[in-house]
Design a protein around this motif. Structure first.
Motif, short mmCIF file in Angstrom:
data_model
loop_
_atom_site.label_atom_id
_atom_site.label_comp_id
_atom_site.label_asym_id
_atom_site.label_seq_id
_atom_site.Cartn_x
_atom_site.Cartn_y
_atom_site.Cartn_z
N ILE A 106 -9.31 -3.19 -12.37
CA ILE A 106 -10.08 -4.09 -11.51
C ILE A 106 -10.38 -3.48 -10.15
O ILE A 106 -11.04 -4.08 -9.33
N GLY A 107 -9.83 -2.31 -9.89
CA GLY A 107 -10.07 -1.65 -8.61
C GLY A 107 -9.48 -0.26 -8.61
O GLY A 107 -8.87 0.18 -9.59
N LYS A 108 -9.73 0.41 -7.51
CA LYS A 108 -9.23 1.78 -7.37
C LYS A 108 -8.91 1.99 -5.90
O LYS A 108 -9.67 1.56 -5.04
N PHE A 109 -7.79 2.65 -5.62
CA PHE A 109 -7.44 2.95 -4.23
C PHE A 109 -8.36 4.05 -3.71
O PHE A 109 -8.52 5.08 -4.36
N VAL A 110 -8.96 3.81 -2.56
CA VAL A 110 -9.87 4.77 -1.95
C VAL A 110 -9.09 5.94 -1.35
O VAL A 110 -9.47 7.09 -1.49
N ASP A 111 -7.99 5.62 -0.70
CA ASP A 111 -7.14 6.63 -0.07
C ASP A 111 -6.41 7.43 -1.15
O ASP A 111 -5.61 6.88 -1.90
N VAL A 112 -6.69 8.73 -1.23
CA VAL A 112 -6.08 9.55 -2.28
C VAL A 112 -4.59 9.74 -2.07
O VAL A 112 -3.90 10.23 -2.97
N THR A 113 -4.07 9.38 -0.91
CA THR A 113 -2.62 9.49 -0.66
C THR A 113 -1.91 8.15 -0.85
O THR A 113 -0.72 8.05 -0.62
N ALA A 114 -2.65 7.12 -1.27
CA ALA A 114 -2.07 5.78 -1.42
C ALA A 114 -0.92 5.79 -2.42
O ALA A 114 -1.01 6.40 -3.49
N GLN A 115 0.17 5.12 -2.04
CA GLN A 115 1.32 4.93 -2.93
C GLN A 115 1.67 3.44 -2.91
O GLN A 115 2.44 3.00 -2.06
N PRO A 116 1.10 2.66 -3.83
CA PRO A 116 1.37 1.23 -3.85
C PRO A 116 2.86 0.90 -3.91
O PRO A 116 3.29 -0.15 -3.45
N SER A 117 3.65 1.81 -4.46
CA SER A 117 5.09 1.60 -4.58
C SER A 117 5.77 1.47 -3.23
O SER A 117 6.81 0.83 -3.11
N ILE A 118 5.20 2.05 -2.21
CA ILE A 118 5.81 2.00 -0.87
C ILE A 118 5.51 0.67 -0.19
O ILE A 118 6.38 0.03 0.37
N GLY A 119 4.24 0.23 -0.26
CA GLY A 119 3.84 -1.02 0.40
C GLY A 119 4.30 -2.27 -0.30
O GLY A 119 4.45 -3.32 0.31
N MET A 120 4.52 -2.20 -1.62
CA MET A 120 5.02 -3.31 -2.43
C MET A 120 4.12 -4.55 -2.34
O MET A 120 4.58 -5.67 -2.52
N ASN A 121 2.83 -4.37 -2.07
CA ASN A 121 1.90 -5.49 -2.00
C ASN A 121 1.44 -5.82 -3.41
O ASN A 121 0.61 -5.14 -3.98
N GLN A 122 1.95 -6.92 -3.96
CA GLN A 122 1.65 -7.27 -5.34
C GLN A 122 0.46 -8.20 -5.48
O GLN A 122 0.07 -8.56 -6.59
#
Length: 186
Positions: free
Chosen positions: A162-178
């Motif tokens: 449903i989407g894609k992270f624009v920032d190539v360094t993004a780590q969703p695991s760090i932010g924990m935004n569910q």
């Protein structure tokens, strides 16, 4: 790195001693690391014994032959299953009731390969010898049965991107935004 991952990502954590003393996801992960060493050293009976004890007492089942990176957080831990040929990259966050499960017969590479910085939401099931790219976010209750490209946001049964992270360094695991992210291109 695992103890710091829990301290930095879990809002319920007040200090490092709390992680060391009370967080069963951390305890299960450290026991896995010992059992993995034993497995690789040919002491498979003892490795299986440790796996069995953690599974029985903490309801977290990580096969001693699975490969897990550093900086992992198993949040709450209950119901997590990680199969024998699964790979979990560095800096991943795995919530309760996540399955990295196999498809196929014994003796073949049958479990998922999860990249670095991935967030696996509560109740997600990732099945078969598939790849989850670096920086992906898999929503709660999602069933993943096909590869996900790096930095994808996937939800549903079966999973849909449903989407894609624009920032190539993004780590969703760090932010924990569910609940989604302003960083993703939705």
């Amino acid at each position: 790195a695992d103890i710091l991952a829990v301290r930095d990502r879990d809002p319920a954590c007040n200090c490092l001693p709390d992680v060391f003393l009370y967080f069963k996801g951390f305890h299960a992960l450290q026991t896995y690391r010992v059992s993995h060493y034993l497995w690789k050293s040919g002491r498979r009976v003892l490795a299986h014994y440790l796996q069995s004890q953690v599974s029985q007492n903490m309801q977290i089942d990580i096969h001693p032959n699975a490969t897990l990176g550093s900086g992992i957080m198993l949040d709450h831990g209950t119901g997590i299953v990680i199969g024998e040929t699964a790979h979990l990259g560095h800096n991943c966050s795995v919530l309760h009731h996540v399955t990295l499960g196999g498809s196929g017969k014994k003796g073949v590479d049958r479990h998922p390969k999860v990249g670095n910085g991935v967030l696996l939401g509560a109740g997600a099931s990732v099945l078969g010898n598939i790849n989850i790219g670096d920086g992906c976010q898999v929503g709660a209750g999602t069933l993943v049965i096909e590869d996900l490209p790096p930095r994808s946001v996937a939800v549903g049964v079966p999973a849909k991107i449903i989407g894609k992270f624009v920032d190539v360094t993004a780590q969703p695991s760090i932010g924990m935004n569910q609940l989604g992210s302003k960083e993703s291109d939705e």
